[in-house]
Write a protein that holds these residues in place. Structure first.
Motif, PDB file in Angstrom:
ATOM      1  N   LEU A   1       0.889  -1.257   0.052  1.00  0.00           N
ATOM      2  CA  LEU A   1       0.198   0.002  -0.132  1.00  0.00           C
ATOM      3  C   LEU A   1       0.945   1.119   0.031  1.00  0.00           C
ATOM      4  CD1 LEU A   1      -2.864  -1.108   2.397  1.00  0.00           C
ATOM      5  CD2 LEU A   1      -3.104  -1.061  -0.074  1.00  0.00           C
ATOM      6  N   GLY A   2       2.083   1.140   0.088  1.00  0.00           N
ATOM      7  CA  GLY A   2       3.241   2.295   0.007  1.00  0.00           C
ATOM      8  C   GLY A   2       3.028   2.952   1.180  1.00  0.00           C
ATOM      9  N   LEU A   3       2.922   2.082   2.336  1.00  0.00           N
ATOM     10  CA  LEU A   3       2.843   2.824   3.663  1.00  0.00           C
ATOM     11  C   LEU A   3       4.144   2.267   4.420  1.00  0.00           C
ATOM     12  CD1 LEU A   3      -0.779   2.246   4.778  1.00  0.00           C
ATOM     13  CD2 LEU A   3       0.374   4.243   4.028  1.00  0.00           C
ATOM     14  N   PRO A   4       4.579   2.883   5.623  1.00  0.00           N
ATOM     15  CA  PRO A   4       5.638   2.483   6.259  1.00  0.00           C
ATOM     16  C   PRO A   4       5.516   1.165   6.946  1.00  0.00           C
ATOM     17  CG  PRO A   4       4.730   4.266   7.418  1.00  0.00           C
ATOM     18  CD  PRO A   4       3.988   4.125   6.175  1.00  0.00           C
ATOM     19  N   ALA A   5       6.543   0.304   7.046  1.00  0.00           N
ATOM     20  CA  ALA A   5       6.492  -0.981   7.807  1.00  0.00           C
ATOM     21  C   ALA A   5       6.244  -0.876   9.003  1.00  0.00           C
ATOM     22  CB  ALA A   5       7.847  -1.786   7.475  1.00  0.00           C
ATOM     23  N   PRO A   6       5.341  -1.728   9.917  1.00  0.00           N
ATOM     24  CA  PRO A   6       5.177  -1.442  11.321  1.00  0.00           C
ATOM     25  C   PRO A   6       6.340  -1.546  12.234  1.00  0.00           C
ATOM     26  CG  PRO A   6       4.488  -3.656  10.544  1.00  0.00           C
ATOM     27  CD  PRO A   6       4.947  -3.067   9.445  1.00  0.00           C
ATOM     28  N   LEU A   7       6.249  -0.908  13.095  1.00  0.00           N
ATOM     29  CA  LEU A   7       7.443  -0.939  14.267  1.00  0.00           C
ATOM     30  C   LEU A   7       7.583  -2.322  14.938  1.00  0.00           C
ATOM     31  CD1 LEU A   7       7.007   2.731  15.837  1.00  0.00           C
ATOM     32  CD2 LEU A   7       8.786   1.934  13.766  1.00  0.00           C
ATOM     33  N   HIS A   8       6.120  -2.932  15.065  1.00  0.00           N
ATOM     34  CA  HIS A   8       6.244  -4.281  15.684  1.00  0.00           C
ATOM     35  C   HIS A   8       5.469  -5.045  14.464  1.00  0.00           C
ATOM     36  CE1 HIS A   8       4.996  -7.597  17.859  1.00  0.00           C
ATOM     37  NE2 HIS A   8       5.821  -7.199  18.939  1.00  0.00           N
ATOM     38  N   PRO A   9       5.916  -6.319  14.078  1.00  0.00           N
ATOM     39  CA  PRO A   9       5.588  -6.973  13.217  1.00  0.00           C
ATOM     40  C   PRO A   9       4.173  -7.555  13.325  1.00  0.00           C
ATOM     41  CG  PRO A   9       7.090  -8.430  14.294  1.00  0.00           C
ATOM     42  CD  PRO A   9       7.219  -7.100  14.775  1.00  0.00           C
TER      43      PRO A   9
ATOM     44  N   VAL B   1      -2.792   2.882  11.545  1.00  0.00           N
ATOM     45  CA  VAL B   1      -2.507   3.885  10.504  1.00  0.00           C
ATOM     46  C   VAL B   1      -3.550   4.995  10.787  1.00  0.00           C
ATOM     47  CG1 VAL B   1      -2.893   3.955   7.931  1.00  0.00           C
ATOM     48  CG2 VAL B   1      -1.866   1.776   8.765  1.00  0.00           C
ATOM     49  N   ASN B   2      -2.863   6.001  10.721  1.00  0.00           N
ATOM     50  CA  ASN B   2      -3.704   7.341  10.800  1.00  0.00           C
ATOM     51  C   ASN B   2      -3.825   7.951   9.406  1.00  0.00           C
ATOM     52  OD1 ASN B   2      -4.734   9.911  10.959  1.00  0.00           O
ATOM     53  ND2 ASN B   2      -3.661  10.392  12.924  1.00  0.00           N
ATOM     54  N   TYR B   3      -4.958   7.851   8.737  1.00  0.00           N
ATOM     55  CA  TYR B   3      -5.195   8.069   7.373  1.00  0.00           C
ATOM     56  C   TYR B   3      -5.049   9.660   7.177  1.00  0.00           C
ATOM     57  CZ  TYR B   3      -7.102   3.438   6.290  1.00  0.00           C
ATOM     58  OH  TYR B   3      -7.219   1.973   6.184  1.00  0.00           O
ATOM     59  N   ASP B   4      -5.152  10.536   8.128  1.00  0.00           N
ATOM     60  CA  ASP B   4      -4.895  11.863   8.026  1.00  0.00           C
ATOM     61  C   ASP B   4      -3.331  12.090   7.924  1.00  0.00           C
ATOM     62  OD1 ASP B   4      -7.653  12.349   8.554  1.00  0.00           O
ATOM     63  OD2 ASP B   4      -7.436  12.611  10.406  1.00  0.00           O
TER      64      ASP B   4
ATOM     65  N   SER C   1     -11.448  -0.839  11.588  1.00  0.00           N
ATOM     66  CA  SER C   1     -11.212   0.514  11.136  1.00  0.00           C
ATOM     67  C   SER C   1     -12.166   1.255  11.598  1.00  0.00           C
ATOM     68  CB  SER C   1     -11.561   0.511   9.463  1.00  0.00           C
ATOM     69  OG  SER C   1     -10.492  -0.261   8.697  1.00  0.00           O
ATOM     70  N   PHE C   2     -12.041   2.794  11.571  1.00  0.00           N
ATOM     71  CA  PHE C   2     -12.590   3.744  12.040  1.00  0.00           C
ATOM     72  C   PHE C   2     -12.440   4.876  11.299  1.00  0.00           C
ATOM     73  CE2 PHE C   2     -13.222   8.053  14.211  1.00  0.00           C
ATOM     74  CZ  PHE C   2     -14.290   8.182  14.390  1.00  0.00           C
ATOM     75  N   LYS C   3     -13.782   4.982  10.316  1.00  0.00           N
ATOM     76  CA  LYS C   3     -13.688   6.240   9.386  1.00  0.00           C
ATOM     77  C   LYS C   3     -14.561   7.329   9.798  1.00  0.00           C
ATOM     78  CE  LYS C   3     -12.082   2.848   5.788  1.00  0.00           C
ATOM     79  NZ  LYS C   3     -10.881   2.773   6.209  1.00  0.00           N
ATOM     80  N   GLU C   4     -14.053   8.491   9.802  1.00  0.00           N
ATOM     81  CA  GLU C   4     -14.722   9.642   9.957  1.00  0.00           C
ATOM     82  C   GLU C   4     -15.652   9.982   8.906  1.00  0.00           C
ATOM     83  OE1 GLU C   4     -12.486  12.867  11.827  1.00  0.00           O
ATOM     84  OE2 GLU C   4     -11.325  11.297  12.710  1.00  0.00           O
ATOM     85  N   SER C   5     -15.158   9.759   7.586  1.00  0.00           N
ATOM     86  CA  SER C   5     -15.654  10.026   6.353  1.00  0.00           C
ATOM     87  C   SER C   5     -15.063   9.305   5.278  1.00  0.00           C
ATOM     88  CB  SER C   5     -15.820  11.414   6.016  1.00  0.00           C
ATOM     89  OG  SER C   5     -14.651  11.916   5.672  1.00  0.00           O
ATOM     90  N   PHE C   6     -15.742   8.684   4.228  1.00  0.00           N
ATOM     91  CA  PHE C   6     -15.242   8.315   3.007  1.00  0.00           C
ATOM     92  C   PHE C   6     -16.360   8.195   2.084  1.00  0.00           C
ATOM     93  CE2 PHE C   6     -14.778   4.023   0.871  1.00  0.00           C
ATOM     94  CZ  PHE C   6     -13.559   4.014   0.424  1.00  0.00           C
ATOM     95  N   SER C   7     -15.669   8.733   0.981  1.00  0.00           N
ATOM     96  CA  SER C   7     -16.598   9.020  -0.409  1.00  0.00           C
ATOM     97  C   SER C   7     -16.917   7.925  -1.173  1.00  0.00           C
ATOM     98  CB  SER C   7     -16.179  10.223  -1.129  1.00  0.00           C
ATOM     99  OG  SER C   7     -15.000   9.831  -1.739  1.00  0.00           O
TER     100      SER C   7
ATOM    101  N   GLY D   1     -12.064   4.030  -4.202  1.00  0.00           N
ATOM    102  CA  GLY D   1     -11.975   5.367  -3.737  1.00  0.00           C
ATOM    103  C   GLY D   1     -10.657   6.000  -3.877  1.00  0.00           C
ATOM    104  N   ALA D   2     -10.487   7.222  -3.758  1.00  0.00           N
ATOM    105  CA  ALA D   2      -9.293   7.899  -3.779  1.00  0.00           C
ATOM    106  C   ALA D   2      -8.848   7.980  -2.308  1.00  0.00           C
ATOM    107  CB  ALA D   2      -9.459   9.044  -4.441  1.00  0.00           C
ATOM    108  N   PRO D   3      -7.374   8.029  -2.176  1.00  0.00           N
ATOM    109  CA  PRO D   3      -6.611   8.152  -0.803  1.00  0.00           C
ATOM    110  C   PRO D   3      -7.060   9.311   0.043  1.00  0.00           C
ATOM    111  CG  PRO D   3      -4.988   8.425  -2.585  1.00  0.00           C
ATOM    112  CD  PRO D   3      -6.276   7.791  -3.438  1.00  0.00           C
ATOM    113  N   GLU D   4      -7.330  10.512  -0.850  1.00  0.00           N
ATOM    114  CA  GLU D   4      -7.810  11.696  -0.186  1.00  0.00           C
ATOM    115  C   GLU D   4      -9.180  11.701   0.319  1.00  0.00           C
ATOM    116  OE1 GLU D   4      -8.277  12.364  -4.476  1.00  0.00           O
ATOM    117  OE2 GLU D   4      -6.637  11.812  -3.306  1.00  0.00           O
ATOM    118  N   ASP D   5      -9.997  10.614   0.090  1.00  0.00           N
ATOM    119  CA  ASP D   5     -11.291  10.317   0.811  1.00  0.00           C
ATOM    120  C   ASP D   5     -11.144   9.811   2.175  1.00  0.00           C
ATOM    121  OD1 ASP D   5     -12.293  11.667  -1.591  1.00  0.00           O
ATOM    122  OD2 ASP D   5     -12.721   9.684  -2.421  1.00  0.00           O
ATOM    123  N   HIS D   6     -10.195   9.214   2.598  1.00  0.00           N
ATOM    124  CA  HIS D   6     -10.005   8.554   3.706  1.00  0.00           C
ATOM    125  C   HIS D   6      -9.784   9.469   4.971  1.00  0.00           C
ATOM    126  CE1 HIS D   6     -10.192   4.671   1.986  1.00  0.00           C
ATOM    127  NE2 HIS D   6      -9.667   5.318   1.304  1.00  0.00           N
ATOM    128  N   THR D   7     -10.207   9.456   6.270  1.00  0.00           N
ATOM    129  CA  THR D   7      -9.862   9.937   7.334  1.00  0.00           C
ATOM    130  C   THR D   7     -10.441   8.749   8.172  1.00  0.00           C
ATOM    131  OG1 THR D   7     -12.401  10.833   7.778  1.00  0.00           O
ATOM    132  CG2 THR D   7     -10.660  12.290   6.480  1.00  0.00           C
TER     133      THR D   7
END
Length: 139
Positions: free
Chosen positions: A18-26, A31-34, A55-61, A91-97
């Motif tokens: 997903l192009g995100l950093p590896a976790p500090l613990h495996p 992940v904070n989408y903001d 997942s907790f999503k405040e909004s998502f289009s 969806g687009a990544p900018e739609d995630h919070t």
């Protein structure tokens, strides 16, 4: 949309895909989408996760294809996935919070929760895993 299924047995491989950093613990990652923007190169593909996801999503289009149904998060919501359940997201990544907590069942070893987590209905495929959130009036 592509119906290819991508299977992930560990959190690190999913994060890197997903192009995100590896976790500090495996065995666990929050992940904070903001703060993090994931790659959408695999949008429309099914994801088969070998670990839990809350997942907790405040909004998502966009919408989420989960099992036989399709759900939207326009008002936000909670989603619960158990290992080997599949989900397709569009969806687009900018739609995630909001946030996503990923944790491997090995994290629960030696804890009584490892023997009882399957009893919680929100991780069962037969029940509705998405809980809609209503906007709260801000003071």
């Amino acid at each position: 949309m592509n119906s290819e299924t991508l299977s992930f047995d560990n959190i690190t491989d999913l994060m890197l895909r997903l192009g995100l950093p590896a976790p500090l613990h495996p065995l666990i990652m929050l992940v904070n989408y903001d703060e993090e923007r994931m790659s959408m190169a695999d949008a429309g593909k099914w994801f088969d996760l070998g670990f839990y996801k809350i997942s907790f999503k405040e909004s998502f289009s966009g919408s989420v294809q989960y099992g036989p149904g399709q759900y939207d998060f326009k008002n936000g919501g909670l989603a619960f996935l158990a290992p080997r359940q599949t989900v397709m997201m569009s969806g687009a990544p900018e739609d995630h919070t909001g946030y996503a907590l990923f944790f491997h069942s090995e994290l629960l070893q030696r804890h009584s929760l490892s023997q009882t987590i399957h009893r919680y209905g929100f991780f069962a495929m037969q029940s509705l895993k998405l809980c809609s959130c209503q906007k709260r009036k801000k003071e």
